[in-house]
Scaffold this motif. Structure first.
Motif, PDB file in Angstrom:
ATOM      1  N   ALA A   1     -18.483  30.224  75.411  1.00 28.04           N
ATOM      2  CA  ALA A   1     -19.513  31.185  75.004  1.00 28.04           C
ATOM      3  C   ALA A   1     -18.951  32.585  74.824  1.00 28.04           C
ATOM      4  N   GLN A   2     -17.811  32.877  75.428  1.00 24.57           N
ATOM      5  CA  GLN A   2     -17.284  34.238  75.342  1.00 24.57           C
ATOM      6  C   GLN A   2     -16.100  34.350  74.389  1.00 24.57           C
ATOM      7  N   ILE A   3     -15.879  33.316  73.570  1.00 23.76           N
ATOM      8  CA  ILE A   3     -14.766  33.378  72.633  1.00 23.76           C
ATOM      9  C   ILE A   3     -14.873  34.606  71.735  1.00 23.76           C
ATOM     10  N   LYS A   4     -16.078  34.870  71.259  1.00 24.84           N
ATOM     11  CA  LYS A   4     -16.272  35.958  70.293  1.00 24.84           C
ATOM     12  C   LYS A   4     -15.911  37.318  70.872  1.00 24.84           C
ATOM     13  N   THR A   5     -16.192  37.528  72.160  1.00 20.97           N
ATOM     14  CA  THR A   5     -15.912  38.817  72.787  1.00 20.97           C
ATOM     15  C   THR A   5     -14.547  38.855  73.468  1.00 20.97           C
ATOM     16  N   LEU A   6     -13.879  37.701  73.499  1.00 21.24           N
ATOM     17  CA  LEU A   6     -12.593  37.617  74.183  1.00 21.24           C
ATOM     18  C   LEU A   6     -11.517  38.424  73.456  1.00 21.24           C
ATOM     19  N   LEU A   7     -11.525  38.351  72.122  1.00 14.64           N
ATOM     20  CA  LEU A   7     -10.514  39.005  71.319  1.00 14.64           C
ATOM     21  C   LEU A   7     -11.165  40.034  70.397  1.00 14.64           C
ATOM     22  N   THR A   8     -10.341  40.851  69.763  1.00  8.88           N
ATOM     23  CA  THR A   8     -10.831  41.846  68.807  1.00  8.88           C
ATOM     24  C   THR A   8     -10.116  41.656  67.478  1.00  8.88           C
ATOM     25  N   GLN A   9     -10.534  42.423  66.477  1.00 11.57           N
ATOM     26  CA  GLN A   9      -9.918  42.402  65.152  1.00 11.57           C
ATOM     27  C   GLN A   9      -9.877  40.981  64.574  1.00 11.57           C
ATOM     28  N   TRP A  10     -11.015  40.327  64.601  1.00 14.50           N
ATOM     29  CA  TRP A  10     -11.102  38.941  64.133  1.00 14.50           C
ATOM     30  C   TRP A  10     -10.914  38.845  62.621  1.00 14.50           C
ATOM     31  N   ARG A  11     -10.294  37.748  62.191  1.00 17.98           N
ATOM     32  CA  ARG A  11     -10.234  37.429  60.768  1.00 17.98           C
ATOM     33  C   ARG A  11      -9.934  35.944  60.611  1.00 17.98           C
ATOM     34  N   VAL A  12     -10.324  35.385  59.477  1.00 11.79           N
ATOM     35  CA  VAL A  12     -10.012  33.991  59.184  1.00 11.79           C
ATOM     36  C   VAL A  12      -8.672  33.939  58.477  1.00 11.79           C
ATOM     37  N   SER A  13      -7.736  33.150  59.016  1.00 15.51           N
ATOM     38  CA  SER A  13      -6.418  32.986  58.415  1.00 15.51           C
ATOM     39  C   SER A  13      -6.448  31.811  57.434  1.00 15.51           C
ATOM     40  N   PRO A  14      -5.395  31.619  56.639  1.00 13.60           N
ATOM     41  CA  PRO A  14      -5.343  30.462  55.742  1.00 13.60           C
ATOM     42  C   PRO A  14      -5.489  29.168  56.534  1.00 13.60           C
ATOM     43  N   PRO A  15      -6.132  28.143  55.958  1.00 12.40           N
ATOM     44  CA  PRO A  15      -6.314  26.879  56.669  1.00 12.40           C
ATOM     45  C   PRO A  15      -4.983  26.204  56.933  1.00 12.40           C
ATOM     46  N   ALA A  16      -4.985  25.283  57.885  1.00 15.44           N
ATOM     47  CA  ALA A  16      -3.761  24.577  58.257  1.00 15.44           C
ATOM     48  C   ALA A  16      -4.011  23.078  58.279  1.00 15.44           C
ATOM     49  N   THR A  17      -2.956  22.310  58.025  1.00 14.62           N
ATOM     50  CA  THR A  17      -2.995  20.855  58.146  1.00 14.62           C
ATOM     51  C   THR A  17      -1.947  20.439  59.159  1.00 14.62           C
ATOM     52  N   ILE A  18      -2.370  19.759  60.223  1.00 12.94           N
ATOM     53  CA  ILE A  18      -1.475  19.323  61.285  1.00 12.94           C
ATOM     54  C   ILE A  18      -1.720  17.840  61.533  1.00 12.94           C
ATOM     55  N   ASN A  19      -0.672  17.046  61.394  1.00 10.92           N
ATOM     56  CA  ASN A  19      -0.794  15.599  61.590  1.00 10.92           C
ATOM     57  C   ASN A  19      -1.942  15.017  60.753  1.00 10.92           C
ATOM     58  N   ASP A  20      -2.017  15.453  59.498  1.00  9.21           N
ATOM     59  CA  ASP A  20      -3.017  14.977  58.541  1.00  9.21           C
ATOM     60  C   ASP A  20      -4.442  15.393  58.894  1.00  9.21           C
ATOM     61  N   ASN A  21      -4.612  16.276  59.853  1.00  8.03           N
ATOM     62  CA  ASN A  21      -5.932  16.821  60.180  1.00  8.03           C
ATOM     63  C   ASN A  21      -6.020  18.249  59.662  1.00  8.03           C
ATOM     64  N   ASP A  22      -7.194  18.625  59.166  1.00  6.18           N
ATOM     65  CA  ASP A  22      -7.385  19.945  58.591  1.00  6.18           C
ATOM     66  C   ASP A  22      -8.068  20.873  59.586  1.00  6.18           C
ATOM     67  N   TYR A  23      -7.605  22.129  59.604  1.00  2.92           N
ATOM     68  CA  TYR A  23      -8.069  23.086  60.601  1.00  2.92           C
ATOM     69  C   TYR A  23      -8.476  24.402  59.955  1.00  2.92           C
ATOM     70  N   THR A  24      -9.558  24.970  60.472  1.00  2.00           N
ATOM     71  CA  THR A  24      -9.900  26.352  60.199  1.00  2.00           C
ATOM     72  C   THR A  24      -9.189  27.197  61.246  1.00  2.00           C
ATOM     73  N   VAL A  25      -8.437  28.195  60.792  1.00  6.69           N
ATOM     74  CA  VAL A  25      -7.648  29.029  61.699  1.00  6.69           C
ATOM     75  C   VAL A  25      -8.289  30.404  61.778  1.00  6.69           C
ATOM     76  N   VAL A  26      -8.649  30.800  62.983  1.00  6.72           N
ATOM     77  CA  VAL A  26      -9.250  32.103  63.224  1.00  6.72           C
ATOM     78  C   VAL A  26      -8.294  32.919  64.092  1.00  6.72           C
ATOM     79  N   GLN A  27      -8.061  34.163  63.712  1.00 12.62           N
ATOM     80  CA  GLN A  27      -7.102  34.995  64.430  1.00 12.62           C
ATOM     81  C   GLN A  27      -7.788  36.232  65.005  1.00 12.62           C
ATOM     82  N   GLY A  28      -7.430  36.536  66.236  1.00  7.30           N
ATOM     83  CA  GLY A  28      -7.870  37.773  66.868  1.00  7.30           C
ATOM     84  C   GLY A  28      -6.704  38.369  67.625  1.00  7.30           C
ATOM     85  N   THR A  29      -6.927  39.488  68.303  1.00 11.94           N
ATOM     86  CA  THR A  29      -5.868  40.085  69.107  1.00 11.94           C
ATOM     87  C   THR A  29      -6.365  40.302  70.526  1.00 11.94           C
ATOM     88  N   ALA A  30      -5.467  40.070  71.479  1.00 12.51           N
ATOM     89  CA  ALA A  30      -5.839  40.190  72.888  1.00 12.51           C
ATOM     90  C   ALA A  30      -5.751  41.636  73.372  1.00 12.51           C
TER      91      ALA A  30
END
Length: 268
Positions: free
Chosen positions: A155-184
């Protein structure tokens, strides 16, 4: 059916020699919607186009009402370090917003405690294992430990980090991922990988300053199981500069009463 190229994007319609047909130019989420329209069971997931959407989707899939009620976790399981076949008994205690203690028992005759009180972090062991029984974590290591502890409570993921942005998607072991980046701490990035099919957080990559520059620490989450209406990972693999550890949970108690002494700094 969804046909994907190596980059993880939908493949263009091309002739399939073995069946004489055309591959459909369709994304995975579109295929799932189509299957759902015709009553075909598909894994539950949501597509996120922004950090807010990714966090909302993850919380909704885990049961947002139940996630919001989670304030503590007490768990038991095993700890295994890279190259050592033996699994050691382990206890994990976590208290919102970001306190956590991992206690590994009977390692060379004594216990190892890896603790953060939400502000500072340290490791306490015994002198058989190391000439420094008490080691204070510093710099980026503190942030990494705090992030790992705080992610126990989605529940606190959103407030855990700052400067959020969506990074380019990733594929790992044939699974597709939405990558979200923040800073601690406003400068060092933390990448969160949400599985596109399930919406679950399956990888976190964070960085800490070291003698050779920024060193990555990776946490892989798997074996999600329902605990009081919440999806809880029962297997975590921690990989860092020179080692790897595998934590497997066998028993998880949500909202357990935890003695504050568990997170108290020991006398040096």
């Amino acid at each position: 059916y969804p046909a994907r190229g190596g980059s993880g994007h939908a493949a263009r319609g091309t002739r399939h020699q073995s069946c004489g047909g055309l591959r459909m130019n369709i994304h995975e989420y579109q295929a799932k919607q189509l299957f759902g329209d015709y009553g075909i069971a598909v894994p539950k997931g949501q597509v996120a186009q922004s950090p807010d959407e990714a966090v909302t989707a993850a919380k909704a899939i885990g049961g947002e009402a139940n996630v919001a009620k989670l304030t503590s976790v007490a768990a038991k399981g095993t700890f295994q370090t890279y190259g050592v076949p033996k699994k050691f008994q382990m206890e994990v205690y976590a208290q919102a917003p970001a306190s956590r203690a991992i206690v590994v028992h009977n390692v060379a005759g004594g216990d190892i405690q890896d603790v953060t009180d939400g502000k500072d972090a340290w490791v306490k062991s015994h002198d058989i294992l190391t000439p420094l029984p008490f080691m204070e974590r510093t710099g980026g290591e503190v942030n990494i430990t705090k992030v790992g502890a705080a992610l126990t409570f989605p529940a606190q993921i959103k407030t855990l980090l700052t400067q959020w942005r969506v990074s380019p998607p990733a594929t790992i072991n044939d699974n597709d991922y939405t990558v979200v980046q923040g800073t601690a701490d406003g400068k060092i990035p933390v990448n969160l990988y949400f599985n596109d099919e399930t919406g679950l957080l399956e990888r976190v990559v964070s960085f800490a300053d070291s003698a050779i520059g920024y060193a990555a620490t990776q946490i892989d989450y798997s074996d999600y199981r329902d605990v009081a209406g919440i999806k809880v990972p029962h297997k975590m693999i921690l990989t860092w500069l020179d080692n790897k550890a595998i934590l497997e949970l066998t028993e998880v108690q949500p909202n357990a009463k935890i003695d504050p002494k568990v997170f108290a700094r020991p006398e040096k």
